[in-house]
Enzyme design. Structure first.
Site, mmCIF file in Angstrom:
data_model
loop_
_atom_site.group_PDB
_atom_site.id
_atom_site.type_symbol
_atom_site.label_atom_id
_atom_site.label_comp_id
_atom_site.label_asym_id
_atom_site.label_seq_id
_atom_site.Cartn_x
_atom_site.Cartn_y
_atom_site.Cartn_z
ATOM 1 N N TYR A 292 0.858 -1.198 0.000
ATOM 2 C CA TYR A 292 0.000 0.000 0.000
ATOM 3 C C TYR A 292 0.890 1.243 0.000
ATOM 4 C CZ TYR A 292 -3.931 -3.100 1.297
ATOM 5 O OH TYR A 292 -4.884 -4.108 1.340
ATOM 6 N N SER B 54 -13.566 -4.291 1.370
ATOM 7 C CA SER B 54 -14.551 -3.463 0.641
ATOM 8 C C SER B 54 -15.995 -3.864 0.948
ATOM 9 C CB SER B 54 -14.283 -3.475 -0.867
ATOM 10 O OG SER B 54 -13.043 -2.874 -1.157
ATOM 11 N N GLY C 93 -12.621 0.949 5.292
ATOM 12 C CA GLY C 93 -11.724 2.072 5.061
ATOM 13 C C GLY C 93 -12.434 3.372 5.389
ATOM 14 N N GLU D 84 -19.201 6.929 12.205
ATOM 15 C CA GLU D 84 -20.503 6.471 11.678
ATOM 16 C C GLU D 84 -20.481 4.942 11.461
ATOM 17 O OE1 GLU D 84 -22.366 8.857 8.486
ATOM 18 O OE2 GLU D 84 -22.494 6.993 7.352
HETATM 19 P P1 NDP Z 1 -14.837 0.119 2.029
HETATM 20 O O1 NDP Z 1 -15.776 -0.622 1.152
HETATM 21 O O2 NDP Z 1 -15.136 0.239 3.469
HETATM 22 O O3 NDP Z 1 -14.656 1.596 1.394
HETATM 23 C C1 NDP Z 1 -14.072 2.606 2.164
HETATM 24 C C2 NDP Z 1 -14.221 3.942 1.483
HETATM 25 O O4 NDP Z 1 -15.602 4.294 1.395
HETATM 26 C C3 NDP Z 1 -13.568 5.034 2.317
HETATM 27 O O5 NDP Z 1 -12.203 5.176 2.065
HETATM 28 C C4 NDP Z 1 -14.396 6.248 1.930
HETATM 29 O O6 NDP Z 1 -13.911 6.737 0.651
HETATM 30 C C5 NDP Z 1 -15.787 5.661 1.747
HETATM 31 N N1 NDP Z 1 -16.559 5.692 2.997
HETATM 32 C C6 NDP Z 1 -16.240 5.111 4.182
HETATM 33 N N2 NDP Z 1 -17.187 5.347 5.101
HETATM 34 C C7 NDP Z 1 -18.138 6.075 4.487
HETATM 35 C C8 NDP Z 1 -19.371 6.608 4.931
HETATM 36 N N3 NDP Z 1 -19.801 6.417 6.174
HETATM 37 N N4 NDP Z 1 -20.116 7.331 4.045
HETATM 38 C C9 NDP Z 1 -19.684 7.518 2.776
HETATM 39 N N5 NDP Z 1 -18.504 7.039 2.296
HETATM 40 C C10 NDP Z 1 -17.750 6.305 3.152
HETATM 41 O O7 NDP Z 1 -13.449 -0.551 2.011
HETATM 42 P P2 NDP Z 1 -12.047 -0.346 1.217
HETATM 43 O O8 NDP Z 1 -12.255 -0.531 -0.234
HETATM 44 O O9 NDP Z 1 -11.420 0.902 1.693
HETATM 45 O O10 NDP Z 1 -11.253 -1.578 1.780
HETATM 46 C C11 NDP Z 1 -11.107 -1.711 3.197
HETATM 47 C C12 NDP Z 1 -9.828 -2.386 3.544
HETATM 48 O O11 NDP Z 1 -9.808 -3.705 2.994
HETATM 49 C C13 NDP Z 1 -8.557 -1.755 2.974
HETATM 50 O O12 NDP Z 1 -8.139 -0.624 3.698
HETATM 51 C C14 NDP Z 1 -7.600 -2.899 3.100
HETATM 52 O O13 NDP Z 1 -7.186 -3.022 4.447
HETATM 53 C C15 NDP Z 1 -8.477 -4.078 2.711
HETATM 54 N N6 NDP Z 1 -8.340 -4.430 1.277
HETATM 55 C C16 NDP Z 1 -7.724 -5.613 0.968
HETATM 56 C C17 NDP Z 1 -7.542 -6.024 -0.323
HETATM 57 C C18 NDP Z 1 -6.876 -7.325 -0.593
HETATM 58 O O14 NDP Z 1 -6.536 -7.605 -1.743
HETATM 59 N N7 NDP Z 1 -6.643 -8.149 0.389
HETATM 60 C C19 NDP Z 1 -7.980 -5.193 -1.462
HETATM 61 C C20 NDP Z 1 -8.653 -3.984 -1.053
HETATM 62 C C21 NDP Z 1 -8.830 -3.637 0.272
HETATM 63 P P3 NDP Z 1 -14.052 8.256 0.174
HETATM 64 O O15 NDP Z 1 -14.399 9.102 1.357
HETATM 65 O O16 NDP Z 1 -12.722 8.560 -0.420
HETATM 66 O O17 NDP Z 1 -15.127 8.219 -0.868
#
Ligand code: NDP
Length: 334
Positions: free
Chosen positions: A54, A206, A285, A294
């Site tokens: 990352y 995600s 995330g 939230e």
């Molecule tokens: P999410 O589906 O939880 O998406 C998170 C994103 O959604 C945030 O960064 C933010 O983006 C938005 N968000 C979060 N909370 C809210 C809310 N309450 N209201 C509106 N928008 C919101 O998960 P991620 O895709 O970030 O993945 C989570 C974790 O999973 C990663 O950090 C990692 O640790 C892991 N991961 C692992 C992978 C693997 O291959 N093993 C691949 C991908 C992720 P924004 O504000 O920018 O719109």
């Protein structure tokens, strides 16, 4: 915040984990990253997920600095190895013994920690003999640099093969980290049943479909300023799978279901993955501390069966279920 066991191990983790992919060291400034970690700790999250790849090591550095003043025994820290790091040379990638040994040392240095709780194979490596990978993981565990071993996006057969060798080598694989959300259910048909047999639980990524299930992306309208769908450093391309008007229209149908339950759509999305008993934690995330505050309210929520059926009806054909989509690259990326 509720805790769950990771696989059949004795390790307890928070059912919501804070993950820092795309955000720390990239989309958000370090002070915002640190305030997101603080918000997570304040909300009772003690489990954190990162990876060496990352932001090419920067995400581990930011997380390590943000956690530095915390009591180590009160945290569960996960990292991963496989994707290319550093100058991305031929041995800076994959699951060879050389890269695993160098990978764990690099991760611990950047995290400023003596050990990680969970060390995960970020994908399956088709080029390294599985025996070599598993033996290297066994040695990492024996050295005390990682307490437990997990994998990410392994198929049912890869989990079976890996677990058989791990047990011969004197340890167990306790977790798998797949993509899983109400929109993306490809693990349900094969990976989850095999995992249950093998004592493995899911650490799912995600769960909000990268923010799409929060309902903030509206069909036919530009993405909100500063959201992942506008992040040119990587977010915009990775979220594109869900940025389809048909999917976004279906997602809006979840709003009345969430309202009925007194939940935000983001909380409904996270609670949805936690209804699956093979899921130990939702890896969530956040780009702002308010999002963390939230999202944690999804812990402990029980979604009634009628609402689960209403979610299926609302999302309809937008749900991806094809088990063949659990795949790792045939050739290592360098
Ligand atoms: P999410 O589906 O939880 O998406 C998170 C994103 O959604 C945030 O960064 C933010 O983006 C938005 N968000 C979060 N909370 C809210 C809310 N309450 N209201 C509106 N928008 C919101 O998960 P991620 O895709 O970030 O993945 C989570 C974790 O999973 C990663 O950090 C990692 O640790 C892991 N991961 C692992 C992978 C693997 O291959 N093993 C691949 C991908 C992720 P924004 O504000 O920018 O719109």
């Amino acid at each position: 915040m509720d805790y769950r066991y990771l696989g059949t191990s004795g390790l307890k983790i928070t059912e919501i984990t804070y993950g820092n992919w795309l955000t720390h060291g990239s989309q958000v400034e370090n002070d915002v990253a640190t305030s997101c970690v603080k918000a997570a700790l304040d909300a009772g999250i003690s489990t954190f997920d990162t990876a060496d790849a990352y932001a090419n090591g920067a995400a581990e550095e930011v997380l390590g600095s943000a956690l530095k003043t915390q009591r180590r025994e009160s945290l569960e820290v996960f990292t991963k190895v496989y994707w290319p790091v550093g100058p991305k040379g031929p041995n800076d990638t994959g699951l060879s013994r050389k890269h695993i040994m160098e990978g764990i040392n690099g991760s611990l240095r950047r995290l400023q920690m003596d050990y990680v709780d969970l060390y995960q194979a970020h994908r399956y490596d088709h080029e390294t003999p599985l025996e070599e990978t598993i033996q290297a993981f066994a040695d990492v565990v024996r050295s005390g640099k990682a307490l437990y071993i997990g994998v990410s996006e392994w198929s049912a057969q890869q989990l079976r093969d890996g677990q058989a060798l791990a047990r011969q080598a004197g340890f167990s694989i306790i977790s798998n980290q797949p993509q899983y959300s109400a929109l993306y259910r490809v693990i349900e048909a094969e990976v989850v049943p095999a995992s249950k047999e093998l004592g493995i639980s899911q650490v799912v990524w995600s769960p909000m479909a990268q923010g799409v299930l929060s309902g903030k992306y509206l069909p036919g309208q530009p993405a909100p300023e500063g959201s992942r769908a506008t992040d040119e450093k990587g977010g915009k391309s990775t979220i594109s799978r869900f940025m389809d008007d048909g999917v976004l229209t279906a997602v809006q149908k979840l709003k009345p279901i969430a309202d009925e339950l007194g939940l935000k759509m983001s909380q409904l999305a996270i609670a949805w993955v936690l209804q699956n008993e093979n899921v130990s934690t939702a890896l969530v995330g956040a780009s702002r501390p308010e999002q963390v505050a939230e999202n944690v309210k999804a812990s402990g929520v029980k979604i009634p069966a009628e609402a689960m059926s209403a979610i299926d009806a609302a999302l309809g054909e937008s749900v991806e279920k094809n088990p063949a989509l659990t795949v790792s690259p045939e050739t290592r990326v360098a």
